[in-house]
Scaffold this motif. Structure first.
Motif, short mmCIF file in Angstrom:
data_model
loop_
_atom_site.label_atom_id
_atom_site.label_comp_id
_atom_site.label_asym_id
_atom_site.label_seq_id
_atom_site.Cartn_x
_atom_site.Cartn_y
_atom_site.Cartn_z
N SER A 222 15.12 96.38 1.30
CA SER A 222 16.53 96.12 1.06
C SER A 222 16.78 94.70 0.55
O SER A 222 17.73 94.46 -0.18
N VAL A 223 15.90 93.75 0.90
CA VAL A 223 16.11 92.38 0.43
C VAL A 223 15.58 92.18 -0.98
O VAL A 223 16.20 91.52 -1.81
N VAL A 224 14.42 92.79 -1.26
CA VAL A 224 13.75 92.46 -2.51
C VAL A 224 13.81 93.58 -3.55
O VAL A 224 14.16 93.34 -4.70
N GLN B 59 26.64 90.07 6.59
CA GLN B 59 25.72 90.74 5.71
C GLN B 59 26.34 91.02 4.35
O GLN B 59 25.70 90.87 3.33
N ARG C 117 26.03 88.26 1.91
CA ARG C 117 24.74 87.81 1.40
C ARG C 117 24.45 88.40 0.04
O ARG C 117 24.70 89.58 -0.20
N PRO C 118 23.89 87.59 -0.86
CA PRO C 118 23.47 88.16 -2.13
C PRO C 118 22.28 89.06 -1.89
O PRO C 118 21.53 88.85 -0.94
N ASN C 119 22.12 90.06 -2.74
CA ASN C 119 21.06 91.01 -2.47
C ASN C 119 19.70 90.41 -2.72
O ASN C 119 18.92 90.25 -1.79
N ASP C 120 19.40 90.06 -3.92
CA ASP C 120 18.13 89.36 -4.06
C ASP C 120 18.36 87.96 -4.60
O ASP C 120 18.32 87.00 -3.87
N GLY D 59 20.60 98.94 -1.41
CA GLY D 59 20.13 98.03 -0.37
C GLY D 59 21.14 97.89 0.73
O GLY D 59 20.82 97.94 1.92
N ARG D 60 22.40 97.74 0.32
CA ARG D 60 23.45 97.57 1.32
C ARG D 60 23.64 98.86 2.11
O ARG D 60 23.87 98.86 3.31
N MET E 19 28.61 90.64 12.35
CA MET E 19 27.35 91.01 11.73
C MET E 19 27.57 91.61 10.36
O MET E 19 27.02 91.19 9.36
N ARG F 30 8.04 84.58 0.97
CA ARG F 30 9.08 84.98 1.93
C ARG F 30 8.52 85.15 3.34
O ARG F 30 9.03 84.58 4.30
N LEU G 246 15.32 96.92 -3.62
CA LEU G 246 16.41 97.83 -3.96
C LEU G 246 17.53 97.07 -4.67
O LEU G 246 17.78 95.91 -4.37
N THR H 85 23.41 87.17 17.92
CA THR H 85 23.18 88.20 16.92
C THR H 85 22.45 89.37 17.55
O THR H 85 22.84 90.53 17.38
N ASN I 139 22.00 99.84 10.56
CA ASN I 139 22.88 99.26 11.57
C ASN I 139 23.61 100.32 12.37
O ASN I 139 23.88 100.16 13.56
N ALA J 148 17.38 94.28 11.26
CA ALA J 148 18.45 93.35 10.94
C ALA J 148 17.95 91.91 11.05
O ALA J 148 18.23 91.07 10.17
N ARG K 146 16.01 86.90 4.03
CA ARG K 146 17.07 86.45 3.14
C ARG K 146 17.25 84.94 3.19
O ARG K 146 17.65 84.32 2.20
N ARG L 268 15.58 91.18 8.18
CA ARG L 268 16.30 91.07 6.93
C ARG L 268 16.93 89.68 6.81
O ARG L 268 16.84 89.02 5.78
N GLU L 269 17.56 89.24 7.91
CA GLU L 269 18.19 87.93 7.88
C GLU L 269 17.16 86.83 7.62
O GLU L 269 17.39 85.91 6.84
#
Lengths: 414, 298
Positions: B75-77, A5, A8-11, B84-85, A1, B193, B79, B290, B92, B161, B168, B164-165
């Motif tokens: 966190s995806v868009v 993660q 992955r690219p952030n945006d 974000g990470r 997991m 999205r 930050l 997952t 998590n 999680a 993304r 987010r996946e």
């Protein structure tokens, strides 16, 4: 997991090189972690073999006696274990805290040497599984309340408590409670009777008290029953916490929690009535004889244990000690088939219980059983000195006499 | 294949252990009363437990969905990569906390706060809302609302999680097309999205629901455990199928009828969990693996 993660690219705009690099890094890290765990595992295994089993590599072989069951007995056995092993280095005691139901069913299945339980096994069931009820200690229970302005010991009896827990008495200034407490100004507030949500030996004791003290009690008795009224809490410490937060509440709590009860503001515990104090009970119907209200003490609790044994002829330990052993309550002494002698012991505390270990009367290995018997004999002789550490009382002479006889009947060999 | 065999074996064991004993139609009713040794005086309704289960799982899911969606979108868009990470990492991390620790935290730390401070004020402010009024006596340290709160925290890592996946995995071309057409970032989130990823989002919600339905230890520690009636308010003590099985199992070994009842309760719970998971899988190709890695035990 985590690795997927991290890649992955952030945006929107992040480079492919970064992705590859971090993936390689986490693979390396995973491999390193794996190797590390392997080394730690091997090391731990070696340490256990070398140090935790002192006699496994030479000299006499070590036997382990297994026990599972009551969470009340568990701390007691944990206290006994090092003291016993100091004397008998070749015998190790391995107790487990699972619950009385598990203790009984494991003993019946023969998967443990001793099954710990707060409630005795009915003699007919014990016989059919070749098990012996072996009392190991005496415990008792408090009835605790949270009454603003009253910090003294109230007098309560089994009948009144049964009525409260069935919803037949709803207010603290009920005439029956007032009659038992002349001179005390009782509040007119509603009573909040608190019970255990999880299965428990304490519920077994308290529902037995209700059952025996009032013929109107409709819930029978057991380690879990459905209470018609009142909120519930999990575990004895949950009971103390909830009662501490509940003004005008009442709760039944194992005496091991006395320290916690005393440390909680607003709580006090009751003196409990003997059978003469009961109104229309299976035991005691009121009016006849001197009514006594007894506070728990080493003396009164021990007296109750003796009285329980004395009351049954022939003696049996498969007995509820509630109300000093129970004349007439045939379903509580199923299979004992004894008659009842008159009591020679004054002032027994009525909410008292024996803690049992169930042992086999026809063990698969008589030589292994010898080690079990060695432990039990040691516990009878020396265990009492450790009882107070877990708020138990040492066994009385009458119970020890019974236990000794029971051990003599268990077949053992070298 | 192996999962099927395991599931089949579990069902077979439960069926054999219970003998599918017929408790009568009242099994599906709302009367639960266990009188030891008196089966004729007992009644065995699962209704109260099912209501408790769906109430706690459903409410915690609503809260968790809103929070997870916010976390996932930020966190995806919104930050920058590092925060974000970090946010993902912290979320998590919550998944790795054993449920019994959530239980102890709720039991010891949160319970007094809920009973003495939060719930009385909630009642003052939201008393007009169904479920938030009710008698004062229902307010205590442990109860439905506390269980909902604990469950919410427990399922947020899983739902976040998965969401987010899904967010993304929306093709970058679509996102860029949206931005190129002059849509704001929020419009892209909402119109592109979330719409493209909606199957994944739904699946996240349902898997979170499945996790909440089955949680036993933590819920048993904080929910109070009253089993005789439906809770008069959200503050009141109640119970769920899973937490009831957990708290009664030891005693049930002493009472054969109760044991069989618990086994049949677990069959019902298993049935619900399987259905929820099957529906969740229909929504998406998100691998169950997952979810289970994240969901942990409990």
């Amino acid at each position: 997991m985590t690795s997927s993660q991290a890649t992955r690219p952030n945006d929107d705009l992040s480079g492919g090189t970064v992705r590859r690099k971090s993936s390689t890094m986490s693979k390396g890290a995973a491999l390193g972690l794996g190797v590390l765990l392997l080394i730690v595992g091997i090391g731990a295994g070696y340490a256990i073999t070398k140090y935790a089993m002192p006699n496994s590599t030479g000299g006499a072989k070590t036997t382990t006696i297994s026990e599972t069951g009551s969470s009340l007995i568990y701390p007691y056995l944990q206290v006994l274990s090092p003291a016993f092993t100091a004397v008998y280095p070749n015998i190790a005691l391995s107790p487990a805290s699972t619950g009385s139901g598990t203790g009984i069913s494991s003993a019946e299945a023969g998967t443990v040497d001793m099954g710990g339980t707060d409630a005795y096994l009915i003699p007919s069931t014990a016989t059919s599984h070749n098990l012996v009820n072996f009392p190991i200690a005496i415990s008792s229970q408090l009835v605790v309340y949270n009454l603003p302005g009253i910090s003294s010991h109230l007098n309560l009896n089994g009948s009144v408590l049964a009525m409260i827990y069935q919803g037949a008495i709803t207010h603290w200034n009920d005439p029956l409670i007032q009659a038992a407490n002349p001179g005390v100004t009782l509040p007119s507030n509603a009573i909040v009777p608190i019970h255990r949500a999880d299965g428990s030996g304490d519920t077994f004791m308290f529902s037995s008290l209700c059952f025996l003290s009032w013929k109107g009690w409709g819930q029978n008795y057991g380690t879990t029953i459905t209470w018609p009224v009142g909120p519930s809490a999990t575990g004895n410490s949950g009971m103390v916490t909830l009662l501490g937060n509940t003004q005008y509440g009442v709760a039944y709590i194992g005496i091991s929690y006395l320290t916690q009860i005393n440390a909680t503001a607003g709580l006090a515990y009751a003196a409990l009535g003997d059978q003469n104090a009961n109104v229309n009970g299976v035991v005691g119907s009121g009016g006849a004889g001197q009514q006594n209200y007894i506070l728990p003490s080493a003396y009164t609790v021990s007296q109750d244990a003796n009285l329980g044994l004395q009351n049954l002829q022939p003696p049996s330990v498969a007995i509820s000690l509630i109300l000093g052993g129970v004349p007439g309550a045939t379903n509580l002494v199923l299979g004992a088939g004894g008659t009842l002698a008159s009591s020679a012991y004054p002032s027994p505390y009525p909410d008292t219980n024996l803690e049992y270990l169930l042992i086999s009367s026809s063990p698969a290995s008589q030589s292994h059983m010898k080690d079990v018997v060695t432990f039990l004999e040691w516990a009878l002789a020396y265990g009492g000195a450790y009882a107070s550490k877990v708020s138990f009382l040492p066994l009385t002479a009458a119970v020890i006499g019974y236990d000794t006889q029971a051990l003599e009947a268990v077949p053992i060999s070298n | 294949m192996i999962p099927l065999v395991v599931l089949g074996a579990v069902i077979a064991v439960l069926v054999i252990a219970s003998g599918l004993k017929d408790f009568g139609w009242t099994f599906w009713g709302f009367q639960y009363r266990f009188v030891p040794g008196e089966p004729e005086a007992s009644s065995w309704g699962i209704g109260v437990f099912l209501v408790g289960t769906f109430l706690t799982a459903g409410l915690s899911l609503v809260l968790a969905t809103l929070l997870s969606l916010a976390l996932a979108i930020s966190s995806v868009v919104y930050l920058p990569p590092l925060p974000g990470r970090l946010l993902s990492m912290v979320t998590n991390l919550l998944a790795g906390i054993p449920s019994v620790i959530y239980g102890i935290w709720g039991f010891v730390v949160l319970a007094p706060y809920f009973g003495m401070a939060l719930e009385p004020s909630l009642k003052d402010v939201l008393g007009w809302l169904p479920g938030f009024g009710g008698p004062d006596s229902a307010i205590g340290p442990w109860g439905t609302l506390l269980a909902v709160f604990i469950l919410t925290i427990m399922i947020i890592p899983l739902t976040t999680a998965l969401m987010r996946e899904s967010l993304r995995s929306v093709p970058r071309e679509l996102v860029e097309a949206g931005l190129a057409l002059g849509a704001t970032r929020w419009e892209v989130v909402r119109r592109v999205r979330m719409r493209v990823a909606r199957n994944g989002l739904w699946s996240a919600v349902l898997l979170g629901f499945g996790r909440a339905l089955g949680e036993s230890v933590a819920v048993a520690m904080v929910i109070g455990g009253t089993s005789i009636a439906l809770p008069p308010s959200l503050y009141a003590s109640s119970t769920t199928v899973a937490s009831f099985i957990f708290s009664q199992l030891d005693s049930a070994l002493l009472y054969p009828d109760l044991f069989i009842l618990l086994v049949e309760f677990s069959l019902v719970l298993l049935g619900i969990a399987v259905v929820v998971n099957l529906v969740a899988q229909r929504f998406t190709r998100v691998e169950l693996a997952t979810a289970t890695t994240l969901g942990g035990g409990g």
